[in-house]
Design an enzyme around this catalytic site. Sequence first.
Site, PDB file in Angstrom:
ATOM      1  N   TYR A 132      69.045   7.503 -37.472  1.00 29.18           N
ATOM      2  CA  TYR A 132      70.092   6.806 -37.062  1.00 29.18           C
ATOM      3  C   TYR A 132      71.244   6.459 -37.944  1.00 29.18           C
ATOM      4  CZ  TYR A 132      72.657   2.687 -34.425  1.00 29.18           C
ATOM      5  OH  TYR A 132      73.402   1.962 -33.693  1.00 29.18           O
TER       6      TYR A 132
ATOM      7  N   LYS B  60      74.976   7.812 -37.835  1.00 24.20           N
ATOM      8  CA  LYS B  60      76.244   7.096 -37.692  1.00 24.20           C
ATOM      9  C   LYS B  60      77.212   7.349 -39.001  1.00 24.20           C
ATOM     10  CE  LYS B  60      75.430   4.805 -34.017  1.00 24.20           C
ATOM     11  NZ  LYS B  60      76.214   5.171 -32.995  1.00 24.20           N
TER      12      LYS B  60
END
Length: 297
Positions: free
Chosen positions: A163, A167
């Site tokens: 993640y 991001k």
Amino acid sequence: MQPAASLEGKTAIVTGAGAGLGRAEALALAKAGASVVVNDVSEAAAGVVDEIAALGAEAVLVTGDIGERATADALVSAAERLGGLHVVVNNAGFCRDRMIFSMSDEEWDSVVRVHLRGHFLLSRNAGAYWKARSKAAGAPVYGRVVNTTSEACLFGSVGQPNYAAAKAGIAALTVATARGLERDGVRATAICPRARTAMTENVFGDSPVDGVDPMSVDHVAPFVAFLAAPAADKINGQVFVVHSGMVVLMAPPTVEARFDAAGQLWTADDLVDQIGGYFDDRDPERIFAANELKNLP
């Protein structure tokens, strides 16, 4: 509403709009006057279309996996049928949390695919759409991209390497989009929201009984509508942290120190003395992370 904050006559796409932050963003855009293409993987998102219609705005549902090219194509086509494409809010995503040493290939690939590839596919299609219209008009057009990154990439979230990496890629993609389409009239920004949603239900704990929830999506959605509006025309290539009635503008990475080889090439002793010596008494907590964010009230 001030004219500069109005989205009357504009059409927006919001991915992951069936619930949580995406739903709140879609409703905020509709309240500002925009028609909205609502995207999610489930037909249950039709309820958001009904909510938008109740506000007096137009909306359509396009279901599909945002990691698939066909979904990005369908979303732009739907926006064209509503009068053209003006705003893209890339929000869809999910988590598969695991420490780096135990993460599976699928847990890595699936998160990077939906977050980073999903942002790319729709941004690419929207960018091509705006580029063609700007060229045909011989002038800039109206285009806004609001991407969703995360503080996970600013901290290096330990249990979310997939993640955090996705991001971080989205933040870089935002800057590249801003630079690549600026002359065509497009503005691209990114937000790092803290919001209580299904994806973060185990992160922030229970909502407070009294008062406004500091982690409410209602702190974030109005800011997204602002970034989508004419009022934000001078804001481009920026990353913001948003929550609790607070908006923080992040600075880009800066140069802390420079080291130069004593001769034409580095030697092992020179590296040990210069660079190793620099870190001998340096705070080991000072890493490539925005730790000061953790200390904001």
